[in-house]
Design a protein around this motif. Structure first.
Motif, PDB file in Angstrom:
ATOM      1  N   MET A 170       0.853  -1.171   0.000  1.00  0.00           N
ATOM      2  CA  MET A 170       0.000   0.000   0.000  1.00  0.00           C
ATOM      3  C   MET A 170       0.899   1.234   0.000  1.00  0.00           C
ATOM      4  N   GLU A 171       0.583   2.147  -0.860  1.00  0.00           N
ATOM      5  CA  GLU A 171       1.368   3.375  -0.946  1.00  0.00           C
ATOM      6  C   GLU A 171       1.045   4.302   0.215  1.00  0.00           C
ATOM      7  N   ALA A 172       1.896   5.268   0.404  1.00  0.00           N
ATOM      8  CA  ALA A 172       1.704   6.209   1.511  1.00  0.00           C
ATOM      9  C   ALA A 172       0.453   7.058   1.307  1.00  0.00           C
ATOM     10  N   THR A 173       0.188   7.432   0.071  1.00  0.00           N
ATOM     11  CA  THR A 173      -0.999   8.245  -0.207  1.00  0.00           C
ATOM     12  C   THR A 173      -2.278   7.468   0.092  1.00  0.00           C
ATOM     13  N   SER A 174      -2.318   6.229  -0.345  1.00  0.00           N
ATOM     14  CA  SER A 174      -3.496   5.395  -0.093  1.00  0.00           C
ATOM     15  C   SER A 174      -3.694   5.139   1.396  1.00  0.00           C
ATOM     16  N   ALA A 175      -2.593   4.896   2.075  1.00  0.00           N
ATOM     17  CA  ALA A 175      -2.685   4.638   3.515  1.00  0.00           C
ATOM     18  C   ALA A 175      -3.162   5.872   4.267  1.00  0.00           C
ATOM     19  N   SER A 176      -2.683   7.038   3.889  1.00  0.00           N
ATOM     20  CA  SER A 176      -3.110   8.256   4.579  1.00  0.00           C
ATOM     21  C   SER A 176      -4.561   8.594   4.260  1.00  0.00           C
ATOM     22  N   LEU A 177      -4.988   8.392   2.995  1.00  0.00           N
ATOM     23  CA  LEU A 177      -6.390   8.629   2.658  1.00  0.00           C
ATOM     24  C   LEU A 177      -7.315   7.677   3.419  1.00  0.00           C
ATOM     25  N   LEU A 178      -6.904   6.427   3.518  1.00  0.00           N
ATOM     26  CA  LEU A 178      -7.704   5.457   4.257  1.00  0.00           C
ATOM     27  C   LEU A 178      -7.768   5.815   5.741  1.00  0.00           C
ATOM     28  N   THR A 179      -6.645   6.215   6.312  1.00  0.00           N
ATOM     29  CA  THR A 179      -6.617   6.589   7.725  1.00  0.00           C
ATOM     30  C   THR A 179      -7.464   7.810   8.001  1.00  0.00           C
ATOM     31  N   PHE A 180      -7.298   8.853   7.179  1.00  0.00           N
ATOM     32  CA  PHE A 180      -8.092  10.062   7.378  1.00  0.00           C
ATOM     33  C   PHE A 180      -9.569   9.825   7.093  1.00  0.00           C
ATOM     34  N   GLY A 181      -9.871   8.954   6.137  1.00  0.00           N
ATOM     35  CA  GLY A 181     -11.266   8.625   5.849  1.00  0.00           C
ATOM     36  C   GLY A 181     -11.935   7.907   7.006  1.00  0.00           C
ATOM     37  N   LEU A 182     -11.227   6.946   7.599  1.00  0.00           N
ATOM     38  CA  LEU A 182     -11.777   6.231   8.759  1.00  0.00           C
ATOM     39  C   LEU A 182     -11.915   7.148   9.969  1.00  0.00           C
ATOM     40  N   ALA A 183     -10.937   8.029  10.157  1.00  0.00           N
ATOM     41  CA  ALA A 183     -11.021   8.985  11.266  1.00  0.00           C
ATOM     42  C   ALA A 183     -12.181   9.944  11.070  1.00  0.00           C
ATOM     43  N   THR A 184     -12.422  10.352   9.837  1.00  0.00           N
ATOM     44  CA  THR A 184     -13.541  11.245   9.544  1.00  0.00           C
ATOM     45  C   THR A 184     -14.875  10.542   9.777  1.00  0.00           C
ATOM     46  N   LEU A 185     -14.960   9.289   9.376  1.00  0.00           N
ATOM     47  CA  LEU A 185     -16.192   8.529   9.637  1.00  0.00           C
ATOM     48  C   LEU A 185     -16.439   8.369  11.135  1.00  0.00           C
ATOM     49  N   PHE A 186     -15.386   8.099  11.889  1.00  0.00           N
ATOM     50  CA  PHE A 186     -15.531   7.963  13.339  1.00  0.00           C
ATOM     51  C   PHE A 186     -15.967   9.296  13.956  1.00  0.00           C
ATOM     52  N   LEU A 187     -15.378  10.396  13.505  1.00  0.00           N
ATOM     53  CA  LEU A 187     -15.749  11.708  14.017  1.00  0.00           C
ATOM     54  C   LEU A 187     -17.200  12.044  13.686  1.00  0.00           C
ATOM     55  N   SER A 188     -17.646  11.692  12.493  1.00  0.00           N
ATOM     56  CA  SER A 188     -19.044  11.957  12.134  1.00  0.00           C
ATOM     57  C   SER A 188     -19.987  11.141  13.002  1.00  0.00           C
ATOM     58  N   TRP A 189     -19.604   9.896  13.336  1.00  0.00           N
ATOM     59  CA  TRP A 189     -20.447   9.081  14.206  1.00  0.00           C
ATOM     60  C   TRP A 189     -20.497   9.669  15.614  1.00  0.00           C
ATOM     61  N   VAL A 190     -19.378  10.176  16.105  1.00  0.00           N
ATOM     62  CA  VAL A 190     -19.364  10.786  17.440  1.00  0.00           C
ATOM     63  C   VAL A 190     -20.240  12.038  17.465  1.00  0.00           C
ATOM     64  N   LEU A 191     -20.145  12.878  16.431  1.00  0.00           N
ATOM     65  CA  LEU A 191     -21.006  14.064  16.362  1.00  0.00           C
ATOM     66  C   LEU A 191     -22.479  13.674  16.282  1.00  0.00           C
ATOM     67  N   LEU A 192     -22.752  12.630  15.529  1.00  0.00           N
ATOM     68  CA  LEU A 192     -24.127  12.143  15.426  1.00  0.00           C
ATOM     69  C   LEU A 192     -24.611  11.557  16.743  1.00  0.00           C
ATOM     70  N   LEU A 193     -23.726  10.913  17.464  1.00  0.00           N
ATOM     71  CA  LEU A 193     -24.067  10.369  18.780  1.00  0.00           C
ATOM     72  C   LEU A 193     -24.425  11.488  19.752  1.00  0.00           C
ATOM     73  N   ILE A 194     -23.653  12.545  19.743  1.00  0.00           N
ATOM     74  CA  ILE A 194     -23.941  13.688  20.615  1.00  0.00           C
ATOM     75  C   ILE A 194     -25.279  14.319  20.253  1.00  0.00           C
ATOM     76  N   GLN A 195     -25.516  14.500  18.958  1.00  0.00           N
ATOM     77  CA  GLN A 195     -26.767  15.122  18.521  1.00  0.00           C
ATOM     78  C   GLN A 195     -27.969  14.252  18.854  1.00  0.00           C
ATOM     79  N   SER A 196     -27.840  12.946  18.680  1.00  0.00           N
ATOM     80  CA  SER A 196     -28.985  12.073  18.962  1.00  0.00           C
ATOM     81  C   SER A 196     -29.279  12.003  20.458  1.00  0.00           C
ATOM     82  N   TRP A 197     -28.248  12.076  21.312  1.00  0.00           N
ATOM     83  CA  TRP A 197     -28.490  12.097  22.758  1.00  0.00           C
ATOM     84  C   TRP A 197     -29.199  13.389  23.162  1.00  0.00           C
ATOM     85  N   LYS A 198     -28.875  14.494  22.491  1.00  0.00           N
ATOM     86  CA  LYS A 198     -29.561  15.758  22.795  1.00  0.00           C
ATOM     87  C   LYS A 198     -31.026  15.698  22.389  1.00  0.00           C
TER      88      LYS A 198
END
Length: 73
Positions: free
Chosen positions: A1-29
């Protein structure tokens, strides 16, 4: 796996996790039951977001950005 692909995959997964956390906060409210369902069943959280785009639209856009990054990887 190239460095670009690995970084895109890492940032993509981190972004998905962050969106789920924001959604979790909003749904609890919004409601205890929605928050609990979002916590236990994460895919169910995005169903909640589609019904409440006025409040959870930012989380959906962040999730789409994460999916695009993963798709580019």
């Amino acid at each position: 796996m190239e460095a670009t692909s690995a970084s895109l995959l890492t940032f993509g997964l981190a972004t998905l996790f962050l969106s789920w956390v924001l959604l979790l906060i909003q749904s609890w409210k919004e409601d205890y039951a929605w928050g609990l369902c979002t916590l236990i069943l994460p895919p169910f959280a995005y169903l909640y977001a589609l019904f409440r785009l006025d409040k959870a639209g930012q989380s959906v856009l962040l999730a789409v950005a994460g999916l695009v990054m993963i798709g580019l990887a």
